[in-house]
Design a protein around this motif. Sequence first.
Motif, short mmCIF file in Angstrom:
data_model
loop_
_atom_site.label_atom_id
_atom_site.label_comp_id
_atom_site.label_asym_id
_atom_site.label_seq_id
_atom_site.Cartn_x
_atom_site.Cartn_y
_atom_site.Cartn_z
N GLY A 57 0.82 -1.21 0.00
CA GLY A 57 0.00 0.00 0.00
C GLY A 57 0.85 1.26 0.00
O GLY A 57 0.56 2.22 -0.72
N ILE A 58 1.91 1.24 0.79
CA ILE A 58 2.83 2.38 0.81
C ILE A 58 3.48 2.57 -0.55
O ILE A 58 3.58 3.69 -1.06
N ALA A 59 3.90 1.46 -1.16
CA ALA A 59 4.55 1.53 -2.48
C ALA A 59 3.58 2.08 -3.53
O ALA A 59 3.97 2.90 -4.37
N ARG A 60 2.30 1.66 -3.47
CA ARG A 60 1.31 2.19 -4.41
C ARG A 60 1.12 3.69 -4.20
O ARG A 60 1.00 4.45 -5.16
N GLY A 61 1.11 4.12 -2.95
CA GLY A 61 0.96 5.55 -2.65
C GLY A 61 2.14 6.35 -3.16
O GLY A 61 1.98 7.43 -3.73
N GLU A 62 3.35 5.83 -2.96
CA GLU A 62 4.54 6.52 -3.45
C GLU A 62 4.55 6.60 -4.97
O GLU A 62 4.93 7.61 -5.56
N SER A 70 -2.24 12.71 -7.23
CA SER A 70 -2.55 13.08 -5.86
C SER A 70 -3.41 14.33 -5.87
O SER A 70 -3.51 15.02 -6.87
N VAL A 71 -4.06 14.58 -4.76
CA VAL A 71 -4.91 15.76 -4.62
C VAL A 71 -4.54 16.50 -3.35
O VAL A 71 -3.93 15.94 -2.44
N SER A 72 -4.92 17.75 -3.30
CA SER A 72 -4.65 18.54 -2.10
C SER A 72 -5.59 18.11 -0.98
O SER A 72 -6.58 17.40 -1.21
N LYS A 77 -10.90 16.61 1.00
CA LYS A 77 -11.99 16.90 1.93
C LYS A 77 -13.30 17.11 1.18
O LYS A 77 -14.35 16.60 1.60
N GLN A 78 -13.22 17.80 0.05
CA GLN A 78 -14.41 18.04 -0.75
C GLN A 78 -14.95 16.72 -1.30
O GLN A 78 -16.15 16.46 -1.25
N ARG A 79 -14.08 15.88 -1.82
CA ARG A 79 -14.50 14.59 -2.38
C ARG A 79 -15.09 13.67 -1.30
O ARG A 79 -16.06 12.96 -1.52
N MET A 80 -14.48 13.70 -0.12
CA MET A 80 -14.92 12.82 0.97
C MET A 80 -16.16 13.38 1.67
O MET A 80 -16.83 12.65 2.39
N GLY A 81 -16.45 14.64 1.44
CA GLY A 81 -17.60 15.28 2.07
C GLY A 81 -18.90 14.55 1.82
O GLY A 81 -19.78 14.55 2.68
N ARG A 82 -19.00 13.92 0.66
CA ARG A 82 -20.22 13.18 0.33
C ARG A 82 -20.47 12.04 1.33
O ARG A 82 -21.60 11.72 1.66
N TRP A 83 -19.40 11.42 1.80
CA TRP A 83 -19.54 10.27 2.69
C TRP A 83 -19.47 10.66 4.17
O TRP A 83 -19.81 9.90 5.03
#
Length: 85
Positions: A57-62, A70-72, A77-83
């Motif tokens: 998972g770390i390697a995929r993130g890197e 990646s996003v700011s 926060k805006q994308r996750m706001g729905r959930w």
Amino acid sequence: MRTELVTTLKRQATELLSDIERDREPILITQHGLPSAYLVDVETYQALQQRLGILEGIARGEQALAEGRSVSHAQAKQRMGRWLK
């Protein structure tokens, strides 16, 4: 780490498994003088698999960061706001 011949594994499998359970130390099995397999207890194997999953998972993130995928924080926060409502 202990090393055993494959013939020892064939003849003394029950004893080797008991040793692994008791000592929690892997045993390297050799065949024709070359490493062939490792015997490990179940708990150690499961812990290794869990660690491997985390490292993957770390390697995929890197990799995502290196590729610019990646996003700011604000965008996340805006994308996750729905959930998170």
